[in-house]
Design a protein around this motif. Structure first.
Motif, mmCIF file in Angstrom:
data_model
loop_
_atom_site.group_PDB
_atom_site.id
_atom_site.type_symbol
_atom_site.label_atom_id
_atom_site.label_comp_id
_atom_site.label_asym_id
_atom_site.label_seq_id
_atom_site.Cartn_x
_atom_site.Cartn_y
_atom_site.Cartn_z
ATOM 1 N N THR A 47 0.790 -1.233 0.000
ATOM 2 C CA THR A 47 0.000 0.000 0.000
ATOM 3 C C THR A 47 0.824 1.286 0.000
ATOM 4 O OG1 THR A 47 -0.209 -0.056 2.412
ATOM 5 C CG2 THR A 47 -1.952 -1.104 1.137
ATOM 6 N N CYS A 48 2.018 1.242 0.496
ATOM 7 C CA CYS A 48 2.835 2.449 0.633
ATOM 8 C C CYS A 48 4.067 2.361 -0.255
ATOM 9 C CB CYS A 48 3.263 2.641 2.086
ATOM 10 S SG CYS A 48 1.920 2.727 3.247
ATOM 11 N N HIS A 49 3.895 2.579 -1.517
ATOM 12 C CA HIS A 49 5.025 2.505 -2.444
ATOM 13 C C HIS A 49 5.886 3.757 -2.276
ATOM 14 C CE1 HIS A 49 3.267 -0.985 -4.289
ATOM 15 N NE2 HIS A 49 2.121 -0.345 -4.340
ATOM 16 N N THR A 50 6.968 3.578 -1.523
ATOM 17 C CA THR A 50 7.851 4.699 -1.233
ATOM 18 C C THR A 50 9.293 4.276 -1.468
ATOM 19 O OG1 THR A 50 8.232 4.131 1.078
ATOM 20 C CG2 THR A 50 6.268 5.448 0.596
ATOM 21 N N ASP A 51 10.187 5.196 -1.180
ATOM 22 C CA ASP A 51 11.605 4.872 -1.266
ATOM 23 C C ASP A 51 12.051 3.997 -0.099
ATOM 24 O OD1 ASP A 51 11.248 6.867 0.610
ATOM 25 O OD2 ASP A 51 13.031 7.987 0.017
ATOM 26 N N MET A 52 11.127 3.653 0.792
ATOM 27 C CA MET A 52 11.417 2.798 1.942
ATOM 28 C C MET A 52 11.191 1.314 1.642
ATOM 29 S SD MET A 52 12.379 4.719 4.522
ATOM 30 C CE MET A 52 12.062 3.764 5.975
ATOM 31 N N ASP A 53 10.782 0.977 0.415
ATOM 32 C CA ASP A 53 10.500 -0.412 0.071
ATOM 33 C C ASP A 53 11.682 -1.330 0.349
ATOM 34 O OD1 ASP A 53 7.955 0.304 -0.670
ATOM 35 O OD2 ASP A 53 8.233 -0.052 -2.812
ATOM 36 N N ASP A 54 12.885 -0.902 0.006
ATOM 37 C CA ASP A 54 14.076 -1.720 0.272
ATOM 38 C C ASP A 54 14.275 -1.939 1.767
ATOM 39 O OD1 ASP A 54 14.649 -1.989 -2.417
ATOM 40 O OD2 ASP A 54 16.066 -0.316 -2.451
ATOM 41 N N HIS A 55 13.986 -0.894 2.535
ATOM 42 C CA HIS A 55 14.104 -0.983 3.995
ATOM 43 C C HIS A 55 13.126 -2.019 4.539
ATOM 44 C CE1 HIS A 55 14.906 0.488 8.053
ATOM 45 N NE2 HIS A 55 13.607 0.413 8.257
ATOM 46 N N TYR A 56 11.863 -1.943 4.109
ATOM 47 C CA TYR A 56 10.862 -2.896 4.581
ATOM 48 C C TYR A 56 11.167 -4.311 4.114
ATOM 49 C CZ TYR A 56 8.093 1.072 6.122
ATOM 50 O OH TYR A 56 7.666 2.211 6.757
ATOM 51 N N GLN A 57 11.692 -4.444 2.915
ATOM 52 C CA GLN A 57 12.078 -5.764 2.418
ATOM 53 C C GLN A 57 13.206 -6.335 3.283
ATOM 54 O OE1 GLN A 57 10.253 -7.177 -0.061
ATOM 55 N NE2 GLN A 57 11.335 -9.028 0.462
ATOM 56 N N GLY A 58 14.125 -5.473 3.678
ATOM 57 C CA GLY A 58 15.197 -5.897 4.575
ATOM 58 C C GLY A 58 14.665 -6.333 5.926
ATOM 59 N N MET A 59 13.675 -5.605 6.443
ATOM 60 C CA MET A 59 13.057 -5.987 7.717
ATOM 61 C C MET A 59 12.383 -7.347 7.588
ATOM 62 S SD MET A 59 11.399 -2.541 9.346
ATOM 63 C CE MET A 59 10.647 -3.433 10.685
ATOM 64 N N LYS A 60 11.717 -7.560 6.457
ATOM 65 C CA LYS A 60 11.041 -8.836 6.216
ATOM 66 C C LYS A 60 12.056 -9.990 6.234
ATOM 67 C CE LYS A 60 7.825 -10.869 2.935
ATOM 68 N NZ LYS A 60 7.061 -10.658 1.700
ATOM 69 N N GLU A 61 13.195 -9.787 5.611
ATOM 70 C CA GLU A 61 14.232 -10.807 5.593
ATOM 71 C C GLU A 61 14.749 -11.090 7.010
ATOM 72 O OE1 GLU A 61 17.186 -9.482 2.790
ATOM 73 O OE2 GLU A 61 15.715 -9.463 1.157
ATOM 74 N N GLU A 62 14.936 -10.035 7.791
ATOM 75 C CA GLU A 62 15.408 -10.208 9.169
ATOM 76 C C GLU A 62 14.368 -10.927 10.031
ATOM 77 O OE1 GLU A 62 18.381 -9.792 10.436
ATOM 78 O OE2 GLU A 62 19.172 -8.957 8.581
ATOM 79 N N ILE A 63 13.100 -10.614 9.834
ATOM 80 C CA ILE A 63 12.033 -11.282 10.592
ATOM 81 C C ILE A 63 12.026 -12.775 10.262
ATOM 82 C CG2 ILE A 63 9.517 -11.515 10.806
ATOM 83 C CD1 ILE A 63 9.412 -8.402 10.441
ATOM 84 N N ASN A 64 12.211 -13.113 8.998
ATOM 85 C CA ASN A 64 12.233 -14.519 8.598
ATOM 86 C C ASN A 64 13.395 -15.280 9.232
ATOM 87 O OD1 ASN A 64 9.922 -14.962 6.956
ATOM 88 N ND2 ASN A 64 10.872 -13.741 5.359
ATOM 89 N N LYS A 65 14.455 -14.595 9.592
ATOM 90 C CA LYS A 65 15.619 -15.233 10.212
ATOM 91 C C LYS A 65 15.427 -15.482 11.705
ATOM 92 C CE LYS A 65 18.969 -12.937 7.197
ATOM 93 N NZ LYS A 65 20.087 -11.961 7.197
ATOM 94 N N LEU A 66 14.474 -14.796 12.323
ATOM 95 C CA LEU A 66 14.269 -14.905 13.765
ATOM 96 C C LEU A 66 13.701 -16.264 14.146
ATOM 97 C CD1 LEU A 66 12.687 -11.421 14.531
ATOM 98 C CD2 LEU A 66 15.031 -12.140 14.954
ATOM 99 N N TYR A 67 14.061 -16.716 15.310
ATOM 100 C CA TYR A 67 13.566 -17.943 15.942
ATOM 101 C C TYR A 67 13.879 -19.116 15.064
ATOM 102 C CZ TYR A 67 11.158 -14.314 18.517
ATOM 103 O OH TYR A 67 10.867 -13.194 19.219
#
Length: 67
Positions: A47-67
């Motif tokens: 929903t929020c197509h911004t210049d932060m997309d790479d940042h959020y994608q990075g967060m998604k990758e880090e979340i997938n690594k947890l636990y």
């Protein structure tokens, strides 16, 4: 704040909210909190197509690594 730290904080916020309201086995809290955080990130990316997309994608990758 690093992307990894942000990812951990987001999952922790969901964990705390779920823990306070629902009775589950300990491992289920972590899985559910992680799923909630990933849903949140996916919603942001859709929903929020911004210049932060790479940042959020990075967060998604880090979340997938947890636990």
């Amino acid at each position: 704040m690093s992307i990894k730290t942000e990812a951990i904080e987001l999952v922790s916020e969901f964990y705390d909210g779920i823990y306070a309201k629902v009775e589950l086995f300990n491992s289920e809290y972590e899985v559910l909190a992680k799923q909630c955080a990933l849903i949140c990130i996916d919603k942001m990316l859709k929903t929020c197509h911004t210049d932060m997309d790479d940042h959020y994608q990075g967060m998604k990758e880090e979340i997938n690594k947890l636990y």
